[in-house]
Design an enzyme around this catalytic site. Structure first.
Site, PDB file in Angstrom:
ATOM      1  N   ASN A   1      -2.560  -1.736 -13.313  1.00 49.52           N
ATOM      2  CA  ASN A   1      -1.290  -1.819 -14.045  1.00 49.52           C
ATOM      3  C   ASN A   1      -0.892  -3.209 -14.555  1.00 49.52           C
ATOM      4  O   ASN A   1      -0.111  -3.299 -15.496  1.00 49.52           O
ATOM      5  CB  ASN A   1      -0.145  -1.190 -13.227  1.00 49.52           C
TER       6      ASN A   1
ATOM      7  N   GLU B   1      -1.334  -3.907  -0.274  1.00 55.33           N
ATOM      8  CA  GLU B   1      -0.121  -3.754  -1.095  1.00 55.33           C
ATOM      9  C   GLU B   1      -0.227  -2.381  -1.738  1.00 55.33           C
ATOM     10  O   GLU B   1      -1.031  -2.185  -2.648  1.00 55.33           O
ATOM     11  CB  GLU B   1      -0.062  -4.846  -2.167  1.00 55.33           C
TER      12      GLU B   1
ATOM     13  N   CYS C   1       4.492  -0.425  -8.953  1.00 55.96           N
ATOM     14  CA  CYS C   1       4.717  -0.049  -7.551  1.00 55.96           C
ATOM     15  C   CYS C   1       6.182  -0.190  -7.167  1.00 55.96           C
ATOM     16  O   CYS C   1       6.687   0.543  -6.337  1.00 55.96           O
ATOM     17  CB  CYS C   1       3.860  -0.924  -6.651  1.00 55.96           C
TER      18      CYS C   1
ATOM     19  N   GLU D   1       2.784 -10.877   0.314  1.00 61.00           N
ATOM     20  CA  GLU D   1       2.185 -11.676  -0.756  1.00 61.00           C
ATOM     21  C   GLU D   1       3.262 -12.490  -1.451  1.00 61.00           C
ATOM     22  O   GLU D   1       4.440 -12.362  -1.156  1.00 61.00           O
ATOM     23  CB  GLU D   1       1.459 -10.763  -1.757  1.00 61.00           C
TER      24      GLU D   1
HETATM   25  P1  NAD Z   1      -6.367   3.168  -6.561  1.00 54.70           P
HETATM   26  O1  NAD Z   1      -6.150   3.094  -5.104  1.00 54.70           O
HETATM   27  O2  NAD Z   1      -6.935   4.408  -7.126  1.00 54.70           O
HETATM   28  O3  NAD Z   1      -7.361   1.992  -7.043  1.00 54.70           O
HETATM   29  C1  NAD Z   1      -7.085   0.643  -6.748  1.00 54.70           C
HETATM   30  C2  NAD Z   1      -8.389  -0.129  -6.706  1.00 54.70           C
HETATM   31  O4  NAD Z   1      -9.183   0.350  -5.613  1.00 54.70           O
HETATM   32  C3  NAD Z   1      -9.251   0.035  -7.956  1.00 54.70           C
HETATM   33  O5  NAD Z   1      -9.832  -1.210  -8.269  1.00 54.70           O
HETATM   34  C4  NAD Z   1     -10.301   1.028  -7.508  1.00 54.70           C
HETATM   35  O6  NAD Z   1     -11.518   0.953  -8.223  1.00 54.70           O
HETATM   36  C5  NAD Z   1     -10.502   0.612  -6.065  1.00 54.70           C
HETATM   37  N1  NAD Z   1     -11.086   1.633  -5.194  1.00 54.70           N
HETATM   38  C6  NAD Z   1     -11.133   2.972  -5.385  1.00 54.70           C
HETATM   39  N2  NAD Z   1     -11.728   3.565  -4.333  1.00 54.70           N
HETATM   40  C7  NAD Z   1     -12.089   2.575  -3.476  1.00 54.70           C
HETATM   41  C8  NAD Z   1     -12.733   2.557  -2.206  1.00 54.70           C
HETATM   42  N3  NAD Z   1     -13.138   3.669  -1.597  1.00 54.70           N
HETATM   43  N4  NAD Z   1     -12.912   1.372  -1.597  1.00 54.70           N
HETATM   44  C9  NAD Z   1     -12.483   0.225  -2.174  1.00 54.70           C
HETATM   45  N5  NAD Z   1     -11.868   0.183  -3.380  1.00 54.70           N
HETATM   46  C10 NAD Z   1     -11.675   1.348  -4.018  1.00 54.70           C
HETATM   47  O7  NAD Z   1      -4.987   2.792  -7.230  1.00 54.70           O
HETATM   48  P2  NAD Z   1      -4.606   2.844  -8.772  1.00 54.70           P
HETATM   49  O8  NAD Z   1      -4.368   4.255  -9.151  1.00 54.70           O
HETATM   50  O9  NAD Z   1      -5.564   2.039  -9.539  1.00 54.70           O
HETATM   51  O10 NAD Z   1      -3.242   2.035  -8.763  1.00 54.70           O
HETATM   52  C11 NAD Z   1      -1.997   2.596  -8.583  1.00 54.70           C
HETATM   53  C12 NAD Z   1      -1.503   2.407  -7.173  1.00 54.70           C
HETATM   54  O11 NAD Z   1      -1.430   1.014  -6.842  1.00 54.70           O
HETATM   55  C13 NAD Z   1      -0.080   2.924  -7.025  1.00 54.70           C
HETATM   56  O12 NAD Z   1       0.027   3.630  -5.810  1.00 54.70           O
HETATM   57  C14 NAD Z   1       0.755   1.669  -6.985  1.00 54.70           C
HETATM   58  O13 NAD Z   1       2.005   1.800  -6.357  1.00 54.70           O
HETATM   59  C15 NAD Z   1      -0.153   0.730  -6.260  1.00 54.70           C
HETATM   60  N6  NAD Z   1       0.238  -0.660  -6.498  1.00 54.70           N
HETATM   61  C16 NAD Z   1       0.809  -1.376  -5.490  1.00 54.70           C
HETATM   62  C17 NAD Z   1       1.261  -2.681  -5.707  1.00 54.70           C
HETATM   63  C18 NAD Z   1       1.930  -3.490  -4.635  1.00 54.70           C
HETATM   64  O14 NAD Z   1       2.053  -4.706  -4.807  1.00 54.70           O
HETATM   65  N7  NAD Z   1       2.390  -2.890  -3.548  1.00 54.70           N
HETATM   66  C19 NAD Z   1       1.091  -3.251  -6.978  1.00 54.70           C
HETATM   67  C20 NAD Z   1       0.501  -2.487  -7.976  1.00 54.70           C
HETATM   68  C21 NAD Z   1       0.079  -1.194  -7.739  1.00 54.70           C
END
Ligand code: NAD
Length: 483
Positions: A153, A249, A285, A462
């Protein structure tokens, strides 16, 4: 210049490098559905090569005095700024971020680098009072290779934030950007190689295979993950075998509670800004996607939220006037549309927006800014993070009850309370189960203010001195004379 290219290898050891088995994927412009570039779908072998490069660079980088490390990060920020417009353009095309929002992300990327550079002098230990001829002190030492995994995002901003603290603390980094939006992180790594030693920053594009290989690699003792609760939980499990240090996060379903003393215009403004529609189309998020309106002001505030959502210009993220761009990829847009349909089936009322693609946007991943009213806490639309331009409106009348409802979910990232009543503000601020609470917040998150979720929303913090120090490990040294 950080201009788009047709194809992207990995960036490892200070140079472009083809993936070990040549696997590739396509990055798509979500506003048109057209191919942007071919990117490498990183494998376990690619991750191993990147970790080797990072491990080779780690002792040398750790030995660089902190002030020189800080100077290098500051130089990197300045180099990004020189090329800011090109960097901003990358996330417009690869992630669908509107150009005005993307410029802000570039500015934030630079500030993250400068912020952690500025904190580097705080990398110091303590001395512990010991009577007699002994001396006891602590040192803060880097882990070596840090693995960082980020979501789609805020591609450039998160990539810069992901390298800033670990590098300032003397670690080298292997970064895995999201498979949907890897391009700006690869350009960042190329630029970083001009001011940092080869291997200090390595970027492996790809999805779960590369991410999981990074988490499991034995030389990666510290992992910083940002993403969904589901993946975060898997990361924590995989890291457990080698007792790695992990920070997470994760997602949120964040409440905004509007008290009856608030002017309806202002409440509607907070509700609209709180959804982060104008930078990320609600893919944030911290979005306050559960809005609790007090009975006394419910109708007036709801009417104004609907008006504000309808005023937002949805469309081509390249246009200066566009407020809301597309979602980052097609499958995600489909999920968001399905959540809107499901809310209607559960009995909620669609007040504006909806699941249909807006006029003139066929082929893109656009979802209209959507307001759903008459939502009950038991409905999925109030329980699941939708991560799109969809806000749920709920009613309340009793303070203790609304606080319990706001806290009922297992998520606890952010919360916002809108009121002019200081005593009520303090009661809510104390009572809300979230890592980051605003009173009359407009989504602002000053640098230095720790950010991290409670409950399923995360582990660690963070954006703070705490983050910098979390990329070091403490060594206690006890010294005694032999006499
Ligand atoms: P996601 O968990 O699908 O993917 C995040 C990352 O993890 C990607 O780079 C993906 O390729 C990687 N990934 C996928 N499977 C993995 C595995 N088994 N092992 C290691 N890495 C793996 O999340 P998304 O859909 O890309 O992002 C949206 C989510 O992120 C939402 O839930 C959002 O709230 C959260 N988010 C949190 C914050 C925060 O600061 N708390 C900030 C931004 C987004």
């Amino acid at each position: 210049m950080s201009e788009l290219r047709d194809a992207y290898p990995l960036f490892v050891g200070g140079e472009w490098r083809s993936g070990e088995d040549g696997a590739s994927a396509v990055s798509i412009d979500p506003s048109t559905g057209e191919e942007v570039a071919r990117v490498t779908d990183g494998t376990g072998d690619d991750v191993a090569a990147a970790v080797d490069a990072a491990a080779a660079a780690a002792p040398g980088w750790a030995a660089v005095p902190w002030a020189e490390r800080a100077a290098a990060l500051t130089t990197l920020a300045a180099r990004i700024e020189e090329d800011a417009e090109s960097f901003a353009g990358l996330d417009v095309v690869d992630a669908g971020m509107p150009i005005r929002g993307s410029r802000r992300d570039v500015a934030n990327a630079c500030t993250y680098l400068r912020y952690f550079a500025g904190l580097a002098s705080e990398l110091k230990g303590q001395s512990i009072d010991v009577p007699g001829t002994s001396l006891d002190l602590t040192l803060r030492e880097p882990f070596g290779v840090v693995g960082r995994i980020v979501p789609f995002n805020h591609p450039l901003q998160f990539a810069a934030a992901a390298i800033a603290a670990p590098l300032a603390a003397g670690n080298t980094v292997v970064l895995k950007p999201a498979e949907q939006t890897p391009i700006s992180a690869l350009h960042l790594a190329e630029l970083a190689a001009e001011v940092l030693p080869a291997g200090a920053v390595n970027v492996v594009s790809g999805g779960a295979t590369a991410g999981s290989a990074l988490v499991r690699h034995p030389l990666v003792r510290r992992i910083g993950f940002t993403g969904s609760v589901r993946t975060g939980s898997a990361v924590l499990c995989e890291a457990a075998d080698l007792i790695k240090v992990v920070s997470l996060e994760l997602g949120g379903k964040n409440p905004l509670i509007v008290l009856p003393d608030v002017d309806p215009e202002q409440a509607a403004e907070l509700a609209t800004i709180g959804m982060n529609l104008q930078r990320t189309a609600g893919q944030s998020c911290g979005s306050t996607s559960r809005v609790y309106l007090h009975d006394e002001v419910h109708d007036q505030v709801l009417e104004r939220i609907v008006e504000r959502f309808e005023q937002l210009e949805l469309g081509d993220p390249r246009k200066e006037t566009t407020d809301v761009g597309p979602l980052a990829y097609a499958a995600h847009a489909e999920r968001v549309r399905a959540a809107i349909v499901a809310a209607g089936e559960e009995g909620a009322e669609l007040r504006t927006g909806g699941p249909e693609a807006p006029e003139g946007t066929r082929g893109g991943c656009f979802v209209q800014p959507t307001v759903i009213a008459g939502v009950e806490d038991s409905m999925e639309v109030a329980r699941q993070e939708i991560f799109g331009p969809v806000v749920s409106i709920l009613r309340w009348s009793d303070e203790a009850d609304v606080l319990a409802r706001a806290n009922a979910l297992e998520l606890g990232l952010t919360a916002n309370v809108a009121t002019n009543d200081l005593s009520a503000a303090l009661r809510f601020a104390r009572g809300l189960e979230a890592g980051y609470v605003w009173v009359n917040g407009r989504g602002q998150r000053p640098f230095g203010a720790p950010f991290g979720g409670w409950k399923l929303s995360g582990l660690g913090e963070e954006n703070s001195l705490g983050e910098l120090l979390s990329y070091t490990r403490t060594k206690n040294v006890n010294l005694s004379g032999l006499a």
